[in-house]
Enzyme design. Structure first.
Site: not given
Length: 418
Positions: A389, A393
């Site tokens: 992450h 995204d």
């Protein structure tokens, strides 16, 4: 009488030390020339260490789980020769396997240690005294055939169990003794993680502690692809490998990462540098008797469906047999994780550090799907995929998987260039 000190050999270019994963002898055992006395593991391969002399083991220089530096004393063997205190480096024969790095206790070379210890009192290695003597290949064969090596009496040197001993045991049709099904059990067992198992544990700890995972799950209608796959397998040439879902998924990943280069990448979180890779080197997580390994199909972007299938099959067989090379087990830029028919409905695959994405394949099952007018049976499969992450995204993860889904649901698109 003489004494030979067998030193840890140089087991590979750039390798300064290796982990001791198995003793085939214990103090007091007789050994013959060329008999395997130990197995060590580097970051990519397991290597058997043979004895260059005949004699009796009088000292073992490490315990299972220790890391041994190149040229460090490994074994002292008393011989019947007249030359005392000879020191030789045993030749090494690579045998197999893989895994992530670990940092066990290191045994340093003799030059950095205290002077040579006296042979008495003799040091006993705790594990070999109870563990049957057998090579890794024989242990693998025994596991695959369900034979408990503790039931066999070896016919090799020092009672070592040979492949022929296992074959004869199977030919006699002997079965292990069975405990009563309802018997109360009070025993406990402590198992020290060594070799590949420990490296897997440390690799998983590294990945989950340093990478903030995001997992995205999507269902894919595999009906059309399964029909195409069945047709291609029916018409395949004898020399062609049988197609599974994975070669199609590999080609879909190649097409999808072309639009999102951040996903076919590795991230050095110490330096804060993301490396985007033009080549798509796809790791295929594979279960072996020794544990999980990841052989790598290099340059999947330059391979067709049949080539991907052939290379994947070759690598999987090499991984199971323990003959995969260091190069074949490293260098992946993105990984596929699949448990086949055991794939379940949803999984949360762990990213293969330092990559930033892993695509998890769940099982195919017939489920009802609404076609606009009625429910019809369709072959459905979930993709459970994890992303770093810090780099990817949620929107990018979803976009990537949706692109893969479209390619799998309309498999003709996989074969269209551009």
């Amino acid at each position: 009488m003489g004494e030979f000190v067998i030193k840890m050999p140089d087991v590979g270019e750039g390798v300064a030390e290796a982990e001791l994963v198995e003793w085939h002898v214990k103090t007091g055992d007789p050994v013959q020339e060329d008999m395997v006395i130990a197995a060590v593991m580097t970051d990519k391969a397991t290597v058997e260490i043979p004895s260059p002399v005949t004699g009796t083991v009088i000292w073992l220089g490490a315990e299972v789980g220790d890391k041994i530096a190149v040229k460090a004393p490994l074994v002292r063997i008393e011989t019947s020769g007249d030359v005392a205190h000879d020191r030789v480096e045993a030749p090494a024969a690579p045998a197999a396997s893989t895994a992530p790095d670990s940092e066990p206790r290191t045994v340093q070379p003799a030059e950095t240690q205290s002077p040579k210890p006296a042979p008495a009192p003799r040091r006993e290695a705790p594990a070999p005294a109870e563990k049957p003597l057998a090579s890794p290949s024989v242990r693998l064969f025994a596991r695959e055939t369900g034979v408990d090596l503790r039931q066999l009496k070896g016919s090799g040197p020092a009672g070592r169990i040979l492949r022929e001993d296992v074959d004869q045991f199977l030919a006699r049709g002997e079965l292990p003794s069975v405990q009563p099904a309802m018997a109360k059990k009070t025993s406990t067992e402590e198992v020290k993680l060594t070799g590949l198992r420990r490296r897997i544990a440390e690799k998983m700890s590294l990945s989950t502690s340093r990478i903030p995972h995001i997992t995205y799950v999507e269902e894919v209608d595999m009906t059309a692809l399964e029909e195409l796959r069945a047709t291609m397998n029916r018409d395949r040439k004898p020399e062609q490998a049988k197609l599974t879902v994975l070669p199609f998924l590999m080609r879909a990943i190649v097409r999808a990462v072309a639009d999102q280069p951040n996903i076919n990448a590795t991230f050095d979180d110490d330096k804060g540098i993301l490396t985007r890779h033009g080549a798509v080197h796809i790791g295929i997580a594979a279960q072996t008797p020794a544990g999980l390994v990841v052989p790598v199909v290099k340059n999947a972007e330059a391979r067709g469906i049949w080539d991907c299938a052939a290379e994947m099959g070759r690598l999987a067989e090499a991984a199971r047999a323990g003959t995969a090379t260091r190069d074949e087990l490293g260098g992946s830029t993105i990984t596929i994780s699949s448990l086949g028919s055991l794939g379940g409905i949803v999984s949360t695959p762990v990213i293969n550090h330092p990559e930033v994405a892993i695509v998890g394949v769940n099982k195919i099952a017939v489920r009802p799907a609404w076609d606009g007018t009625q429910f019809v049976p369709r072959k459905m499969m979930n993709l459970s995929s994890s992303f770093d992450h810090r780099i990817v995204d949620g929107w990018d993860a979803a976009t990537f998987i949706q692109r893969v889904r479209v390619l799998l649901e309309t498999p003709a698109l996989i074969f269209i260039e551009g």
